[in-house]
Each structure stands twice: as structure tokens, then as C-alpha cells.
Motif scaffolding. Structure first.
Motif, PDB file in Angstrom:
ATOM      1  N   ARG A  53       0.831  -1.210   0.000  1.00  0.00           N
ATOM      2  CA  ARG A  53       0.000   0.000   0.000  1.00  0.00           C
ATOM      3  C   ARG A  53       0.865   1.260   0.000  1.00  0.00           C
ATOM      4  O   ARG A  53       0.591   2.203  -0.737  1.00  0.00           O
ATOM      5  N   HIS A 108       2.148   1.785  -3.405  1.00  0.00           N
ATOM      6  CA  HIS A 108       1.063   2.135  -4.323  1.00  0.00           C
ATOM      7  C   HIS A 108       0.685   3.608  -4.186  1.00  0.00           C
ATOM      8  O   HIS A 108       0.449   4.295  -5.184  1.00  0.00           O
ATOM      9  N   HIS A 117       9.233   2.670  -4.788  1.00  0.00           N
ATOM     10  CA  HIS A 117       8.867   1.369  -5.341  1.00  0.00           C
ATOM     11  C   HIS A 117      10.089   0.465  -5.401  1.00  0.00           C
ATOM     12  O   HIS A 117      11.182   0.907  -5.769  1.00  0.00           O
ATOM     13  N   VAL A 120      -4.102  -1.989  -5.955  1.00  0.00           N
ATOM     14  CA  VAL A 120      -2.704  -2.352  -5.740  1.00  0.00           C
ATOM     15  C   VAL A 120      -2.434  -3.620  -6.537  1.00  0.00           C
ATOM     16  O   VAL A 120      -3.151  -4.610  -6.390  1.00  0.00           O
ATOM     17  N   GLU A 121      -1.423  -3.588  -7.396  1.00  0.00           N
ATOM     18  CA  GLU A 121      -1.116  -4.739  -8.250  1.00  0.00           C
ATOM     19  C   GLU A 121      -0.319  -5.771  -7.455  1.00  0.00           C
ATOM     20  O   GLU A 121       0.830  -5.526  -7.086  1.00  0.00           O
TER      21      GLU A 121
END
Length: 164
Positions: free
Chosen positions: A122, A125, A131, A151-152
């Protein structure tokens, strides 16, 4: 889900699944789509032939038979297996090898954040932290909530052999 055949700048061909074409484009822009062979992030979609099934074909299509977890003992004394069995077994071994290779690549190149996975995913995201590739643990409810938030995430592949 959408399946793409991909090719890196070195010409390595590989395939991957994405939640949508937009998800692929987002990951590609963020340089998150990498060649599993050389690690290059210069990846593009390769030409693909769509699989089209007519309505009548769908009615007649039979699902592929599931491979049993362990062959029954009675099968050893039964009639010989059909000629296609060795091919299916070879394809299953190849698929398992590819799944293991994918999982090993993720484990080698990502940080294991354990039970913090939902929170870390999270934070990334929403841009609270940088990242980076991570993996960890999430309950089915936590994973579902992440997907609903956009969220992927994907489950880390596990094979029956891994539980020994």
C-alpha cells in the motif's frame, strides 16, 4: 487477466500475465517489467495471435484433464497409458520448471517483507515509499482488499514439491 508474449532488447522471448493492458503499460513505464533471462527493462509486446473460440466451439470444448497429484497404485498393473501421457508429463515438468524459475527469480531479486507485505505494498502504491520489488505474506482477505484498492499483487507460485 491478460496474457502477453514479450521480447527484450536482446531478443529474449518470454510471456507474462497482467491484470489489464493498462496494468502492463503502468508497470512498463515504471520499469517493473524485466526480462527473466538478462534482466533488461527494455521490453516490448511481441506479435500475438488471438485465441478465438466460437459459441459452438465453446459448447463442445472440454477442459484439459487435471493431472493427479499421485498416480493410483492400481494404475501400475492396469493397461498401458495412452500415447499422449508422456507428452503431457513432459509439458507438466516443463511448466513446473518455469514456475520454479519464476519463483526463484522473485525470491532472488525481491525483498521478503513477511507479514508487512500488505502495508508495504500500500505504501508503495500510494507513493509513501519508493517502489521496489517485494514479496511476503497476506491472507486471502488482505490480498482481496489490496486488489480492490488497485494495488497490483500476485501470489508467489508454490508447487506441490515445495511442501516436502
Amino acid at each position: 487477466m491478460i496474457h502477453y508474449n514479450l521480447r527484450c532488447e536482446a531478443g529474449h522471448a518470454f510471456e507474462s500475465w497482467f491484470q489489464s493492458s493498462a496494468a502492463y503499460e503502468t508497470q512498463e513505464k515504471r520499469k517493473l517489467v524485466n526480462c527473466p533471462i538478462c534482466g533488461s527493462d527494455k521490453v516490448e509486446r511481441a506479435i500475438m495471435a488471438p485465441q478465438i473460440v466460437s459459441k459452438t466451439g465453446r459448447d463442445r470444448a472440454e477442459p484439459a484433464p487435471a493431472a493427479p497429484a499421485a498416480p493410483p497404485a492400481a494404475a501400475e498393473t492396469a493397461t498401458p497409458a495412452p500415447a499422449s501421457t508422456p507428452l503431457l508429463m513432459a509439458q507438466e515438468r516443463e511448466l513446473r520448471a518455469k514456475i520454479k524459475e519464476l519463483r526463484d527469480h522473485i525470491v532472488k531479486n525481491a525483498d521478503n517483507v513477511g507479514e508487512r507485505f500488505p502495508n508495504e505494498a500500500r505504501k508503495m502504491h500510494y507513493g509513501d515509499i519508493e517502489h521496489r520489488p517485494i514479496y511476503g505474506e497476506a491472507s486471502p482477505d488482505e490480498a482481496r482488499a489490496l486488489v480492490e484498492e488497485g494495488v497490483e499483487v500476485s501470489p508467489l507460485p508454490v508447487l506441490p514439491d515445495d511442501r516436502n
